[in-house]
Structure formats: structure tokens, C-alpha cells
Design a protein around this motif. Structure first.
Motif, PDB file in Angstrom:
ATOM      1  N   LYS A  24      69.501  38.326  42.440  1.00  0.00           N
ATOM      2  CA  LYS A  24      69.629  38.084  41.000  1.00  0.00           C
ATOM      3  C   LYS A  24      70.352  36.763  40.718  1.00  0.00           C
ATOM      4  N   ASN A  25      71.376  36.492  41.534  1.00  0.00           N
ATOM      5  CA  ASN A  25      72.139  35.261  41.345  1.00  0.00           C
ATOM      6  C   ASN A  25      71.258  34.041  41.626  1.00  0.00           C
ATOM      7  N   ILE A  26      70.432  34.139  42.664  1.00  0.00           N
ATOM      8  CA  ILE A  26      69.505  33.046  42.972  1.00  0.00           C
ATOM      9  C   ILE A  26      68.512  32.855  41.829  1.00  0.00           C
ATOM     10  N   ALA A  27      68.053  33.964  41.254  1.00  0.00           N
ATOM     11  CA  ALA A  27      67.110  33.887  40.134  1.00  0.00           C
ATOM     12  C   ALA A  27      67.751  33.190  38.933  1.00  0.00           C
ATOM     13  N   ARG A  28      69.050  33.490  38.695  1.00  0.00           N
ATOM     14  CA  ARG A  28      69.751  32.832  37.581  1.00  0.00           C
ATOM     15  C   ARG A  28      69.889  31.333  37.836  1.00  0.00           C
ATOM     16  N   LEU A  29      70.146  30.971  39.082  1.00  0.00           N
ATOM     17  CA  LEU A  29      70.260  29.542  39.419  1.00  0.00           C
ATOM     18  C   LEU A  29      68.935  28.823  39.222  1.00  0.00           C
ATOM     19  N   LEU A  30      67.857  29.493  39.570  1.00  0.00           N
ATOM     20  CA  LEU A  30      66.532  28.902  39.361  1.00  0.00           C
ATOM     21  C   LEU A  30      66.255  28.712  37.868  1.00  0.00           C
ATOM     22  N   GLU A  31      66.671  29.714  37.073  1.00  0.00           N
ATOM     23  CA  GLU A  31      66.460  29.612  35.620  1.00  0.00           C
ATOM     24  C   GLU A  31      67.309  28.481  35.043  1.00  0.00           C
ATOM     25  N   PHE A  32      68.542  28.350  35.552  1.00  0.00           N
ATOM     26  CA  PHE A  32      69.410  27.245  35.107  1.00  0.00           C
ATOM     27  C   PHE A  32      68.770  25.896  35.432  1.00  0.00           C
ATOM     28  N   ALA A  87      93.804  33.084  30.959  1.00  0.00           N
ATOM     29  CA  ALA A  87      94.535  31.846  30.650  1.00  0.00           C
ATOM     30  C   ALA A  87      94.535  30.880  31.824  1.00  0.00           C
ATOM     31  N   GLN A  88      94.398  31.374  33.050  1.00  0.00           N
ATOM     32  CA  GLN A  88      94.448  30.518  34.233  1.00  0.00           C
ATOM     33  C   GLN A  88      93.250  29.579  34.334  1.00  0.00           C
ATOM     34  N   ILE A  89      92.118  29.965  33.768  1.00  0.00           N
ATOM     35  CA  ILE A  89      90.935  29.104  33.878  1.00  0.00           C
ATOM     36  C   ILE A  89      90.528  28.496  32.530  1.00  0.00           C
ATOM     37  N   LYS A  90      91.273  28.786  31.454  1.00  0.00           N
ATOM     38  CA  LYS A  90      90.878  28.331  30.118  1.00  0.00           C
ATOM     39  C   LYS A  90      90.761  26.813  30.049  1.00  0.00           C
ATOM     40  N   ASN A  91      91.708  26.087  30.654  1.00  0.00           N
ATOM     41  CA  ASN A  91      91.690  24.617  30.595  1.00  0.00           C
ATOM     42  C   ASN A  91      90.540  24.009  31.382  1.00  0.00           C
ATOM     43  N   LYS A 121      81.936  22.312  35.795  1.00  0.00           N
ATOM     44  CA  LYS A 121      80.854  22.860  36.608  1.00  0.00           C
ATOM     45  C   LYS A 121      81.429  23.651  37.788  1.00  0.00           C
ATOM     46  N   GLY A 122      80.931  24.876  37.962  1.00  0.00           N
ATOM     47  CA  GLY A 122      81.335  25.697  39.101  1.00  0.00           C
ATOM     48  C   GLY A 122      82.520  26.594  38.834  1.00  0.00           C
ATOM     49  N   THR A 171      84.535  33.321  37.247  1.00  0.00           N
ATOM     50  CA  THR A 171      85.223  34.440  37.890  1.00  0.00           C
ATOM     51  C   THR A 171      84.232  35.347  38.620  1.00  0.00           C
ATOM     52  N   LYS A 172      82.988  35.409  38.079  1.00  0.00           N
ATOM     53  CA  LYS A 172      81.978  36.283  38.689  1.00  0.00           C
ATOM     54  C   LYS A 172      80.609  35.634  38.816  1.00  0.00           C
ATOM     55  N   GLY A 173      80.256  34.740  37.876  1.00  0.00           N
ATOM     56  CA  GLY A 173      78.889  34.232  37.808  1.00  0.00           C
ATOM     57  C   GLY A 173      78.652  32.989  38.651  1.00  0.00           C
ATOM     58  N   THR A 174      77.676  32.159  38.182  1.00  0.00           N
ATOM     59  CA  THR A 174      77.276  30.961  38.934  1.00  0.00           C
ATOM     60  C   THR A 174      78.195  29.782  38.677  1.00  0.00           C
ATOM     61  N   GLY A 175      78.910  29.801  37.541  1.00  0.00           N
ATOM     62  CA  GLY A 175      79.764  28.661  37.194  1.00  0.00           C
ATOM     63  C   GLY A 175      79.012  27.558  36.477  1.00  0.00           C
ATOM     64  N   TYR A 176      77.774  27.840  36.076  1.00  0.00           N
ATOM     65  CA  TYR A 176      76.969  26.821  35.405  1.00  0.00           C
ATOM     66  C   TYR A 176      76.712  27.138  33.928  1.00  0.00           C
ATOM     67  N   GLY A 177      76.924  28.379  33.514  1.00  0.00           N
ATOM     68  CA  GLY A 177      76.595  28.782  32.152  1.00  0.00           C
ATOM     69  C   GLY A 177      77.366  28.023  31.088  1.00  0.00           C
ATOM     70  N   LEU A 178      78.699  28.061  31.163  1.00  0.00           N
ATOM     71  CA  LEU A 178      79.518  27.382  30.159  1.00  0.00           C
ATOM     72  C   LEU A 178      79.438  25.865  30.309  1.00  0.00           C
ATOM     73  N   TRP A 179      79.240  25.408  31.522  1.00  0.00           N
ATOM     74  CA  TRP A 179      79.051  23.961  31.734  1.00  0.00           C
ATOM     75  C   TRP A 179      77.782  23.495  31.014  1.00  0.00           C
ATOM     76  N   LEU A 180      76.732  24.314  31.087  1.00  0.00           N
ATOM     77  CA  LEU A 180      75.489  23.978  30.394  1.00  0.00           C
ATOM     78  C   LEU A 180      75.702  23.993  28.876  1.00  0.00           C
ATOM     79  N   ILE A 181      76.496  24.955  28.380  1.00  0.00           N
ATOM     80  CA  ILE A 181      76.803  25.002  26.942  1.00  0.00           C
ATOM     81  C   ILE A 181      77.474  23.712  26.500  1.00  0.00           C
ATOM     82  N   ARG A 182      78.421  23.247  27.302  1.00  0.00           N
ATOM     83  CA  ARG A 182      79.112  21.987  26.982  1.00  0.00           C
ATOM     84  C   ARG A 182      78.128  20.811  26.975  1.00  0.00           C
ATOM     85  N   ARG A 183      77.224  20.765  27.925  1.00  0.00           N
ATOM     86  CA  ARG A 183      76.244  19.681  28.002  1.00  0.00           C
ATOM     87  C   ARG A 183      75.304  19.711  26.793  1.00  0.00           C
TER      88      ARG A 183
END
Length: 501
Positions: free
Chosen positions: A326-334, A432-436, A441-442, A445-457
Motif C-alpha cells: 500500500k505504501n508503494i502504491a501511495r508513492l506511485l500515486e504521489f 510539537a516535536q515535528i511541527k516546525n 520532505k520526508g 510519523t507513519k506515512g511516506t513523508g511526502y503528503g504535507l510537502w506536496l501540500i506546501r508545493r
């Protein structure tokens, strides 16, 4: 001549000074030059014409009968050039102060005369205000002409040079004496540009000309110049022309170099476009093949799970395989989404519609209610806005349980008057530890680390800024700010001010 109606002993009539014909009286009284008559014996003014009274801003009663050196003269008592120093004629420029405080430059011409045995001083006073203004304008024009960095030639109506400024001689490397009298249009013109001069003269005869051409200096060096010319006229009659030349050789060279660079850039962009197109095709085929393999792998894992129900260790491994798939599928979709970033033209998009479409992509919202208050908000964006809200909802459903029950999307205006799109939920919030580093990218806590980076882009693409202002334990609150200078927000009904929570 009679200039005063006073009947005292110093009256000009009694003295006989102004006895003359009616014509002379008219000339004296209404002439443009101020005239004042002073009796030497008493130093008092005995007559003044209208022009003199206007110069000193005084009535005849105020001026006639007063001592000259207290009323109209700036010379100290006892230092009159004519009375005390016995000069026959006195001529000088002065500045007088009228009784209203206004200062006027004048030219005074005074001469001693004798009438019937009495000595008088006749002063002629000329207002130099207009003359001084004209002289000042002339000085300004002279400075503007001589110090101007552009080459200027003044010509007669036959285009013959009358005067040139220093910049002209420097530009063409020739003395002013050698230039004067020449045809200003034809001189320094290369042979292959002579025909062009006919058109230039025709345009000048019509009023003005502005063009780019070439000229050749005496040393045979050709230079690119811009030429601007206009006719000068007096009372509607053309008296000559002003021509302005500017050396644009370096500008033309820079322009040619820029054109070469632009051509190279266009070739490079076209090459990049082709390569990108090839890459997209290749990556699309690759993603398709990988998805097929993942589908087969997931199916095999499903069959294996059914056959290994009694083996917990194997089941755990198979579940890990499914999660990895599933994680690989999400990366492909990203990867597919990122390829499209920036390729689609921006247009007016309804935010509420994008939120609804993003919600419709989820089969199970896990009991979470989505409140969409953006049905009447339009912004300049594209279909990537759908991906933005899809990622946010996906994160809420992924990380919000078991606490999350509600997702809300709305628009507001902040204190600076800028529009803000707000996405919030009542889930667990952001650690709070990862908010800043949340949008790096990357970072995850659980996912690919690309979702919020893509939102910013995506927000960067739109010219927006995005911040997470939620409180850990109370839910997330993503605020996307659309700057005031980006006039791309329209609404059908007013929306709320900043809610502040």
C-alpha cells in the motif's frame, strides 16, 4: 506735463516743469516706463506717472511730496550720486521693496535737468521682472543644452546646423565649427542609408520623427543611433528643427546577445520539454507495470493469509507485506501527482466543489462528519487543489482516530484583510516535536513523508502561504493565506472574520 494735482509750493505746475503739449502729457502720464521728478533743492518728489505709482504700489498722494531717499531710493542720506556727488547721469540696477513686501528688480536712469532756474532730477524706472525671468530661463536652457548627455543639434528650416552641444561633438568626433552649416540629416550618413534620410525629412516636415538608424564618424566607424527630431515654430510658422541623437551601439549589441541567449534558452526548453515528455511516458509505463506487480503481490498475500490462519508469525509477515504494498502504491500515486504539478493552467475554481470531490474519493469516512462552508468561495487554482484537500482529509482519517469526529473547511478574512482558507479537525493534532519541520520532505510519523510537502508545493504554486496553527491534543488547523496582492478571490456572500481558534 502735469503729474500732480497738489497745490503746495512745490507743485510741478507752479514750478513750470511739466508745462507742455497734450501729446507729451499723455506720453508722460500713460507711458510704460515709470517717471519720477525730484526737486534738488528740497530732495522731494514733485511728480510721478502711473507706471511709477504702480511700481511702488503707492497712490500719488502717498508718493508726491515725500523725500526721495526715504521713499524710493536705497542710497543713504548724503550719498546721492547726482545731488551729493555731482554725477550728471546715474544708471544702475536695483531691487526695490514695495510696501506689500514684494521685491522687484528695476533699472534706474537718473539725470539732472534745469527748468526756469530750478534744478530737478528726472528718473526713468524700468521693471526688469520679465527680463530677469527671461534671462533665468535662457540660462536654464543654456545649461540644459550644453550639459545634456544626449547629442543635440539646432537647425534652421532647411536642416542646416546652427548650433550643436558638446555631447554632439564628442559623439561624432568632430568640432562644432566643422559641423555648423552642414545638412544635419545627411551628414555622417553611410551611403547605404541615404535613401532613409528622405523619409526622415518628410516626417520632420510633418512635425516630428523618432527612429533608429546608423551614422558614420569621420574615422569611418559606424555607430547605431536613435534619432528624435521635432520642429520649432513662432506664431505657427516653422523656424527650424531640434535633432537629438543617442548612441545605442552597446544597447543594440546587448539586445543581439540577449536574442541569442533567448534562442538558446528556447532550444534548451524545447529539449527539456521533449525529455520531460519522454520521462512522463516512461514513468507512466513503469508505474503501470509496478501496480500490476503490486496487485499480483497483494493477491498472493491474501491467498497466503487464508492458508496460514493458524500461523501467527506468518500472518504478521503477510500483513507487513500488504502494508508495504500500500505504501508503494501511495508513492506511485504521489509521483504521478508531482509530475502534473505546475503543468495545468490556473483558472477560477470553486473551493466548495473541490472539497466535496475530495470527500467523494473516500469509501469510508470512519464516522467523521465533513462540514464544508466554502460552497460560495472561488479562488484562482487548478485541479491540484483537489489533491491538496484529499491529502488533508486522508491525514485526518489516518492520524485522527479514535478521537476525531469532525472536519471543517471554511474561509475568513484576517486582520490585514487577506483571505484565509482554513482546514481543521478535532483529532489528535500535530506533535510539537515535528511541527516546525512539518512541511519538509520526508518528515512523518507513519506515512511516506511526502503528503504535507506536496501540500506546501501546491500552495507555493498558487502564491499562497500555509501554516499549521492547531494545538496538539485538540486537532489540526491548517491556514492557507492568499496575499492581498493576489486579487483572485471572489465570494457570493460575505464570509466570517478570523475566528481565532
Amino acid at each position: 506735463m502735469v503729474a500732480s494735482t497738489s497745490q503746495n509750493s512745490n507743485s510741478p505746475c507752479k514750478d513750470g516743469l511739466l508745462e507742455n503739449t497734450g501729446l507729451l502729457r499723455e506720453v508722460y502720464e500713460n507711458g510704460a516706463v515709470g517717471v519720477i521728478v525730484i526737486k534738488v533743492a528740497t530732495r522731494r518728489i514733485v511728480a510721478a506717472n502711473k507706471a511709477a505709482l504702480e511700481l511702488f504700489n503707492a497712490t500719488r498722494e502717498q508718493l508726491v511730496g515725500t523725500i526721495c531717499q526715504t521713499a524710493i531710493c536705497c542710497a543713504p542720506i548724503g550719498q546721492c550720486p547726482i545731488i551729493d556727488w555731482n554725477q550728471i547721469v546715474s544708471e544702475e540696477e536695483q531691487v526695490i521693496s514695495r510696501n506689500n513686501g514684494r521685491q522687484i528688480p528695476i533699472l534706474r536712469l537718473a539725470k539732472k535737468v534745469s527748468v526756469s532756474g530750478e534744478e530737478y532730477i528726472v528718473e526713468s524706472i524700468v521693471d526688469l521682472t520679465k527680463t530677469k525671468r527671461a534671462q533665468e530661463k535662457s540660462r536654464e536652457y543654456t545649461i540644459l543644452f550644453s550639459e545634456n548627455p544626449q547629442a543635440i543639434a539646432i537647425c534652421d528650416k532647411n536642416f542646416r546646423v546652427i548650433e550643436v552641444n558638446p555631447s554632439f561633438t564628442r559623439l561624432f568626433g568632430c568640432s562644432a565649427a566643422a559641423i555648423k552649416g552642414q545638412d544635419a540629416i545627411n551628414m555622417f550618413t553611410p551611403k547605404n542609408f541615404m535613401a532613409e534620410n528622405i523619409q526622415i525629412k518628410q516626417q520632420l516636415l510633418s512635425g516630428h520623427v523618432a527612429c533608429q538608424t546608423k551614422r558614420q564618424r569621420p574615422d569611418q566607424q559606424e555607430i547605431n543611433v536613435s534619432l528624435y527630431g521635432a520642429a520649432t515654430s513662432v506664431d505657427g510658422n516653422v523656424t527650424g528643427y531640434v535633432l537629438i541623437f543617442q548612441d545605442i551601439t552597446e544597447v543594440m549589441a546587448a539586445r543581439e546577445e540577449l536574442n541569442i541567449l533567448l534562442e538558446e534558452q528556447n532550444l534548451s526548453l524545447e529539449k527539456t520539454r521533449v525529455q520531460n515528455e519522454q520521462l512522463c511516458v516512461t514513468s507512466g509505463l513503469t508505474r503501470h507495470d509496478i501496480r500490476n506487480k503490486l496487485t499480483a503481490l497483494t493477491f498472493k498475500a491474501y491467498l497466503a493469509k487464508n492458508r496460514s490462519k493458524d500461523n501467527p508469525e506468518v500472518l504478521n509477515c503477510l500483513r507487513d507485506i500488504e502494508a508495504i504494498s500500500k505504501n508503494i502504491a501511495r508513492l506511485l500515486e504521489f509521483a504521478k501527482t508531482y509530475e502534473l504539478l505546475g503543468t495545468e493552467e490556473l483558472t477560477s475554481v470553486n473551493v466548495g466543489k473541490m472539497v466535496d470531490e475530495a470527500v467523494s474519493l473516500f469509501v469510508d469516512l470512519k464516522g467523521v462528519t465533513v462540514i464544508n462552508e466554502c460552497e460560495e468561495v472561488n479562488v484562482t487554482a487548478n485541479s491540484m487543489l483537489l489533491e491538496l484537500f484529499h491529502n488533508m482529509i486522508d491525514n485526518s482519517l489516518k492520524y485522527g482516530p479514535p478521537k476525531i469526529t469532525e472536519i471543517k473547511v471554511y474561509a475568513q478574512v484576517n486582520a490585514e484583510g487577506a483571505t484565509e482558507l482554513v482546514y481543521e479537525d478535532n483529532g489528535n493534532g500535530i506533535d510539537a516535536q515535528i511541527k516546525n519541520r512539518l512541511f519538509e520532505k520526508g518528515v512523518t510519523t507513519k506515512g511516506t513523508g511526502y503528503g504535507l510537502w506536496l501540500i506546501r508545493r501546491i500552495c507555493d504554486l498558487y502564491g499562497w502561504s500555509v501554516q499549521e496553527r492547531g494545538v496538539c491534543g485538540q486537532g489540526v488547523r491548517f491556514v492557507m493565506t492568499i496575499p492581498n496582492e493576489i486579487s483572485n478571490v471572489t465570494i457570493l456572500t460575505p464570509f466570517k472574520k478570523d475566528r481565532g481558534y
